[in-house]
Design an enzyme around this catalytic site. Structure first.
Site, mmCIF file in Angstrom:
data_model
loop_
_atom_site.group_PDB
_atom_site.id
_atom_site.type_symbol
_atom_site.label_atom_id
_atom_site.label_comp_id
_atom_site.label_asym_id
_atom_site.label_seq_id
_atom_site.Cartn_x
_atom_site.Cartn_y
_atom_site.Cartn_z
ATOM 1 N N HIS A 251 12.530 -2.790 2.464
ATOM 2 C CA HIS A 251 11.984 -1.638 2.680
ATOM 3 C C HIS A 251 13.092 -0.761 1.511
ATOM 4 O O HIS A 251 14.038 -0.723 2.200
ATOM 5 C CB HIS A 251 11.855 -2.006 3.313
ATOM 6 N N ARG B 292 13.128 3.787 12.406
ATOM 7 C CA ARG B 292 11.997 4.586 12.222
ATOM 8 C C ARG B 292 10.596 4.111 13.862
ATOM 9 O O ARG B 292 11.327 3.763 14.753
ATOM 10 C CB ARG B 292 10.774 4.146 11.073
ATOM 11 N N TYR C 298 11.569 8.386 1.842
ATOM 12 C CA TYR C 298 11.176 7.527 0.443
ATOM 13 C C TYR C 298 12.012 7.925 -0.766
ATOM 14 O O TYR C 298 12.246 6.452 -1.708
ATOM 15 C CB TYR C 298 10.160 7.069 -0.217
ATOM 16 N N PRO D 142 0.750 -1.165 0.637
ATOM 17 C CA PRO D 142 0.161 0.049 -0.760
ATOM 18 C C PRO D 142 0.959 1.393 -0.005
ATOM 19 O O PRO D 142 1.697 1.047 1.049
ATOM 20 C CB PRO D 142 -0.939 0.030 1.421
ATOM 21 N N ASN D 143 0.493 2.575 -0.751
ATOM 22 C CA ASN D 143 1.098 3.872 -0.717
ATOM 23 C C ASN D 143 2.138 2.780 -1.522
ATOM 24 O O ASN D 143 2.399 5.018 -1.797
ATOM 25 C CB ASN D 143 1.567 4.187 0.756
ATOM 26 N N ASN E 248 7.969 -6.092 -1.452
ATOM 27 C CA ASN E 248 7.834 -4.589 0.178
ATOM 28 C C ASN E 248 6.364 -4.322 0.195
ATOM 29 O O ASN E 248 5.560 -3.688 -0.242
ATOM 30 C CB ASN E 248 7.973 -3.368 -0.857
ATOM 31 N N ALA F 295 3.310 -0.870 4.128
ATOM 32 C CA ALA F 295 2.470 -0.821 6.073
ATOM 33 C C ALA F 295 2.036 -2.041 6.743
ATOM 34 O O ALA F 295 2.089 -2.623 7.593
ATOM 35 C CB ALA F 295 1.351 0.221 5.625
ATOM 36 N N GLU G 282 12.675 -10.089 1.436
ATOM 37 C CA GLU G 282 11.249 -9.112 2.185
ATOM 38 C C GLU G 282 12.431 -7.393 2.058
ATOM 39 O O GLU G 282 13.787 -7.507 2.248
ATOM 40 C CB GLU G 282 11.131 -9.487 3.564
ATOM 41 N N ARG H 149 4.736 10.809 -2.085
ATOM 42 C CA ARG H 149 4.928 10.602 -0.867
ATOM 43 C C ARG H 149 6.240 11.025 0.165
ATOM 44 O O ARG H 149 7.755 10.831 -0.498
ATOM 45 C CB ARG H 149 4.719 9.774 -0.741
#
Lengths: 148, 148, 148, 148, 148, 148, 148, 148, 148, 148, 148, 148
Positions: free
Chosen positions: G99, G106, G22, G9-10, G73, G76, G97, G17
């Site tokens: 990111h 974070r 990012y 998502p996003n 990725n 969220a 995985e 963004r």
């Protein structure tokens, strides 16, 4: 007026057991004082002790229809027994939780009581007097003098 | 024999405040009952209430050298006040913690008392009788009848 | 229609205090805006501030029978005061919790409110508008427009 | 002035769903009230509902460059969705979090909101009025009347 | 150079209160020692004590524009007061947190300080010398000798 | 009068390392300032630094019978080393814990100190002055001026 | 050699963004770079994005028997989705995985990944390069170069 | 282009140590592979191992002004060393955290890394390839290809 | 008598997916067995599966007024979905929670179910038989044979 | 039969260090007693102590192929060292964890041992006898007398 | 086919005990229904109850070699007894955990079961039917219809 | 010299019970080995087992004045029984806690022992040898060889 005093594990050692925490009176001494006070109050009592959780559960059950109030010093089982809690809920006899020592001033694990939430109230820290005060409280409970 | 009864925040609303939890007696009613019982016990009492934590701290301090025992219903401050705890430790007057309701049967945050560990004992759940029982306990404390 | 606006500790510093968090309006500015809006709504208001938890407790008690709704910005006491919670429960006057800043976007310890559970609702993060919105909400509460 | 009202899972059941918690108005009733109030405010609105987290994420994204403010009642996703939080951060449209009920007075797991920290503010507990108040708050946000 | 020494609850009992923890000096003795040291440093001081959280909040506010540095021994309120923390943040006067005893060597609940994060530093465990050391620290703060 | 200043990991980088947190003085600068102040106080000092936990343990051991007081800035090992704690307990030399920055205002994991409970006191947040203040504190400790 | 790149998502907002977190590349830019690198590696790829948890679950299922490796990725959903974890376990296709940002630097809630324990490894913090590095890692996985 | 590969405790046992977790390559084998890849990349490397936390801290410090990037497999110290974290912060050389195994798929206490928050990124779970991938990542970091 | 069987994410992979945990039957096999048993019981069933949380929420809503009982195997969403919980509460159709495996014997995060508290009961660990047993339980619920 | 006794930080202070906790014997005394007992058992021993975690890690590694059993009193590192745990796992030599004092009767942080889970067993609380008992246990381990 | 039904503390009070939670059937009623159903299934049963944890442990042990399946309603001991868990593991007889009420919808402390992880499955919330369903489940277990 | 060996729940199953954890020796085998070793040591022993917590409490009480040392393998009650702890404290007979398996290498809930803090020491993980080692330890306790 009938009150059942139920005593949990190791209370049969009172007098010998860590007197700086629990005092010098034996359980027999306490029973004697409670009986004298009961006589003054016009109440009859039963007074029992067991090291077995199952016995205590059964005694609570047997108090149904017999005792007006249960006074319970569950000792170590206070902190570990859901079975005692369920027994008190199930029988519906008003119960008063007592302790000789102030459990809130001792080890962290003694601060929580599984039975407190299903008892009318808690009296702790007054040594032998915790029993006497509980009998007085029991009498007022019986008299319809609603506690809470 | 002199006993100070100190009452914390919102206890001035007793009788009007959630009677299903706290009963119908007003604080004045309770004071009257306590005074009558004190007379029977040959004790004198002071009986005060404040909504201010600072007032309660000061009253505990002032009990030093005057009161034989403090009976304290710290109400909401029971659960949040380290200052009351320190005041009790600092003055050294024996203290008894009381509550009208059974705090162990209510919200989680009411189960912990900051003052319990520095009091002699705790009596809770007996409504007005919590005060009467505490006075009886206080008398025995005074009488050298060592609690624990 | 009567609404009591009660303001907690340090709100008397508004305007000077960390304007990036709390904005530039002083508490007097806010009171003025609220009074103007109250006039438009046909409501009367009281508007008070104290740094003392005990004062706030007493003011909540005094609102009983006088105010239709309490709007409370308890500031720091939001997170530490059981006494305010009990006061709101005890008086039974509908209460609305407000905050200038969005407490849920700040330090962890500001996310929990002891009073939220006994208020009708919470409005936070809108600066001065939190007060205006609360007054609108209060009017609808009063109007029998039951909020959930 | 354009405001998007986004409604999360199960809000399509309003009116039928646990009216003692959520009130009797249907979502269509609420939309009608909001549209009337928007007309009064000179604002245009969009009003949507979905049971799908992904739809809500996409709608937040689509609000970019279109809506001045997002008013979001994320319902159950409030407490479990990092994706909604990221969507709000990513689009940068000012957002206001609302709830019909007072989430702070309900189950523990409803006290935490994943989106609160990226919204301007939170309004909860006022039933249908939560929507109306949010629209008022949105108007002031748009008007440069900086919140916080 | 002006330094305000603010003392919290129960510090008025110093000398009488648990001397094995807090030493034998009274608060007046401490004030005298601090005043003498201030004279040596060419500083003026104010020295106050209150049992009330609200008073301490107000005194911190009043230090703004008057004191160069606040030295605060918040005692029990250290561990429970968000209001004191907010007062220090809000006034912006540099503050130094002190304690007579080493709070990190005492009960778990005394290890956390709500005010530490908004003070310049913390000095604890040196008895009366905590005050003297804080005054020395305050002088260097004032002298532009930036701490940290 | 002999004081050992023991410095932990990464303090050899002072001046280069994040000056916004730790200031611009190098460890050599600090040693120079401390030596000058020691001369004023009539004290002799040792001043050492190591990145190795084992070295620090050994140096604490070696202070026995040599140093009157240990001043220790254990840096990162403050938060992770039980070995340093045991070394301080085992040697019995009075120890003072210091930090350049205010550890209570930084990341959560820096709030807890394994050595605090076995030190006389803690001084943190005053940059280079933390060392000077600790030397003053050490002198008073040595002088029999008991620090609680 | 076939690798499926699945984006959560996003991530369709990349470039717009929060570029400070990012980066500036759009998802199309990233896809282009990955395709070029895949050509160099002699690999074919699929590259998809969805805001819907259910879509991602289904795509992982569809990779079975088609893809040699999944690079995911999950954005969220990394932190909230047991369904993605189960999908990866259930299909048995080796997964990596990734990111863009360093999730461990974070917010606390981003440190935990529900899918990490069922993936071969994790690459995070290298922006667009996280994708390129993952493709290299995927090639070696496929080549029988067992990654513990 | 210069990259320092720092290896923590027990990595000197690779090949002998639990090959089902860490693979069969010895540390010398890994160094050889990394050197070959570095030659291909036009990079020079240092490659060191120590069982001592203090050595690793010192080597990180020494990388300052010498290495362009540090690649660190801190092994067990990953989970317990604040000193390594501080060393990385203090020197300011970009660092990449690597692990042979997927630490997120092992015991709970291996999920948290004290150094992750101060590194650019983390690569774990790819056995020997974790080193090769990190070198590729390092090259791109050096090339101004901003990570994050 | 109508029963809706709703199946959550990844259950479409049954038979292929980790047979040592979930058994060898496919979801179609299970549906067939359930249909046969329904025929024996004189019940009609619906049997659906989705990987989407939103679909499951909608299907629960649609069961209102149609199904007598919902049997739900929410799979991974059991542990993360408040939306499913709210859907079940909102529609008011009696629901039975089932799982193929014994969730209490698996990873910690599978022990908690968000939907359990709003279902009539839970049956887990009996593989395909969990479905059959649930249908039997559903029949007795429908028959007015009050559960609990 | 060869047994390595490895002793951690501060054990070189035995005899001087808090004798009420650790007894009066020095480490040399203990070594002597262990050597005498080893002679009786027909075993040879090595006996070493270090304050450095890295040394202990290296010594455990060196025991591989030399020692039949490692007896380790890791002292403070018991509670903080993952590196020791990994060293024991990596070398595969059977290890026995010992402590002079009963770590379970001391501070909370001493109750957890990072190495316990990779040792054969734990013996604590018997002072010097903990070493003797461990040697007896080691002999039986060596003799194939499998200790679960 | 032989199935042992073991019932824990307070279940002898069924029918009298909180019927709104546990229903109106007595334990004798339940036994009768179970016996009838067993006859239909061609199974023989034993059906026992005790308030004593030790009795239940012994009965589980005695089921070895006698019972094909144990069905256990451990009541309060579910949440507190490791001994029951160990007994079930030790005897190796397949066990099914049942409860009359839905334990996941009651107090937090009833959500955790110490025995769940060593039972085949759990059935709760169906009142008397929990017993009937468990017998059906037991039959299928016995029939080799493996329940994962 | 008299030593009481008390064995808790399920230890009567030894030999049959999970031999990969507890070994193949029966409790009778162990008793035989212990008796033989006791003869060599010139000690007499009692050796008992019960599944009942209450029996164990009573046996500990009866050891007073009879046994010089109690060796207790409380098995499951180790982790749940405050009553055993109190019994040991109350009787004052030195006690040694033993376990066949290494409880620190098993499930989390087996790491905590309620009795450890009131025993002299703990021996675990050596199978049958745990009993033999405990007898040796008991002899040295008796001999005045004070175990810390």
């Amino acid at each position: 007026m009938n009150v059942h005093f139920l005593n949990g594990p190791n209370l049969n050692l009172l007098g010998q057991r860590e007197p700086e925490i629990y005092g010098k009176a034996t359980l027999a001494d306490i029973e004697k004082l409670v009986r004298e006070h009961a006589t003054r109050c016009g109440a009859s009592i039963e007074f029992k002790q067991s090291n077995s959780e199952g016995d205590l559960v059964s005694w609570i059950q047997q108090a149904k229809g017999v005792a007006d109030v249960i006074v319970i010093n569950a000792a170590a089982y206070t902190h570990t027994s859901v079975a005692l809690r369920d027994a008190i809920s199930a029988t519906g006899v008003p119960a008063i939780e007592i302790h000789l020592s102030n459990i809130h001033a001792r080890e962290e694990f003694r601060h929580h009581s599984f039975i407190a939430a299903v008892c009318r109230g808690q009296i702790c820290g007054f040594g032998v007097n915790s029993y006497i005060l509980a009998l007085d409280a029991a009498v007022s409970v019986k008299g319809g003098n609603k506690v809470v």
